[in-house]
Scaffold this active site. Structure first.
Site, PDB file in Angstrom:
ATOM      1  N   HIS A 159       0.817  -1.217   0.000  1.00  0.00           N
ATOM      2  CA  HIS A 159       0.000   0.000   0.000  1.00  0.00           C
ATOM      3  C   HIS A 159       0.851   1.269   0.000  1.00  0.00           C
ATOM      4  CE1 HIS A 159       1.019   0.947   4.144  1.00  0.00           C
ATOM      5  NE2 HIS A 159       0.825  -0.318   4.449  1.00  0.00           N
ATOM      6  N   SER A 207       1.613   4.217  -5.067  1.00  0.00           N
ATOM      7  CA  SER A 207       2.179   5.437  -4.491  1.00  0.00           C
ATOM      8  C   SER A 207       3.508   5.139  -3.804  1.00  0.00           C
ATOM      9  CB  SER A 207       1.155   6.075  -3.543  1.00  0.00           C
ATOM     10  OG  SER A 207       1.524   7.388  -3.190  1.00  0.00           O
TER      11      SER A 207
END
Length: 311
Positions: free
Chosen positions: A70, A138
């Site tokens: 993540h 990201s």
């Protein structure tokens, strides 16, 4: 209303009818349902003094392994909807990085990309996961790229969703941070809503009790998030990361939402130019998290990418 959202509403309604649940109880029930519906269960592994929490497939399959990483301020549950697309197809591991989710959040460890690569490598070694496909979003995209460059014998393919690490083309986020306003770190009530509006073009449905708990958790993590952001904020302007990813040997797919306000989508070309075997896919109507905003399309892109690798 999408079927998943309708099922979630029915679950919440049933929970409220049979018990006087707190918002936290409702949150736990809903998150547990999301994980279970994706065929995932929660586990934990110790890495030195750190406890690292992760999701894994409940039932092993006769297939490849997929490791999911993540982004900043996010957690392992950012991947449940994409993982659902791959249930029964891959053995899935979705990690909470140190400083995030349910993993340890010490203030005095390294949080640079290379540090997180080290923690992940130790965790995967303890779990006996030796060869895998890797996806990251990201900050997690930058970590995935650096992991691929550092441990080329382990990574079969890599998918980078709107990755950090290169800011040749600056974004709205850069301007805001320079002005002293970081929308990625909620500080008070209302900030989490602004964060989601800033990061996502297509926000998934989140009922209010769950949203409230998510906001409370984000605000509670403010201090550690500030430490992590300080550790990584300048990496996109430094040459080390860009030089390192030239060593990636695995095929790489860079997927970017064209409406990303966090990191400008034009940086996709810089990644593709730097990585020896890389290609890109730009999603015109998506923001910073394609795997959250468009899980079906993201899964299909990955399947097509894998098919291209077949002899």
């Amino acid at each position: 209303m999408p079927r998943n959202a309708l099922n979630l509403v029915l679950l919440l309604a049933t929970t409220l009818l049979i018990s006087a649940c707190s918002k936290q109880g409702i949150y736990d029930s809903a998150i547990g349902w999301e994980r279970s519906s994706a065929g995932l269960e929660t586990e934990q592994v110790a890495v030195g003094e750190l406890d690292i929490t992760y999701l894994r497939s409940k039932e092993p399959v006769d297939g490849d392994t997929l490791v999911l990483i993540h982004g900043f301020g996010a957690n392992k549950d950012n991947w449940t909807r994409l993982a659902k697309e791959f249930e029964g197809e891959f053995n899935i591991y979705a990690f909470d990085l140190p400083g995030h989710g349910d993993s340890s959040k010490p203030m005095d460890i390294g949080y640079r990309f290379e540090d997180q690569v080290g923690y992940l490598n130790q965790a995967l070694a303890k779990l006996g996961v030796e060869r895998f496909h890797m996806m990251g979003n990201s900050m997690g995209g930058a970590i995935t790229a650096l992991y691929s460059a550092t441990h080329p014998d382990q990574v079969q393919t890599a998918v980078l969703f709107d990755p950090a690490g290169i800011f040749e083309f600056e974004s709205e986020l850069v301007d805001l941070v320079l002005e002293g306003d970081n929308p990625l770190i909620p500080k008070q009530e209302g900030d989490f809503d602004k964060l989601l509006d800033f990061a996502l073009e297509k926000r998934p449905f989140v009922p209010w009790p769950i949203f409230d708990v998510m906001e409370e958790k984000a605000i509670a993590n403010r201090e550690v998030n500030e430490v992590i952001f300080a550790a990584i904020r300048d990496t996109g302007f430094e040459p080390d990361f860009r030089n390192a990813i030239t060593n990636i040997q695995a095929p790489v797919l860079v997927v970017w939402g064209k409406l990303d306000r966090v990191i400008d989508y034009r940086n996709a070309d810089v990644f593709v130019e730097a990585i020896p075997d890389a290609r890109k896919a730009i999603l015109d109507d998506i923001g910073h998290a394609p795997m959250v905003e468009a899980p079906e399309r993201s899964a299909e892109l990955f399947r097509r990418f894998l098919a291209e690798q077949q002899p």
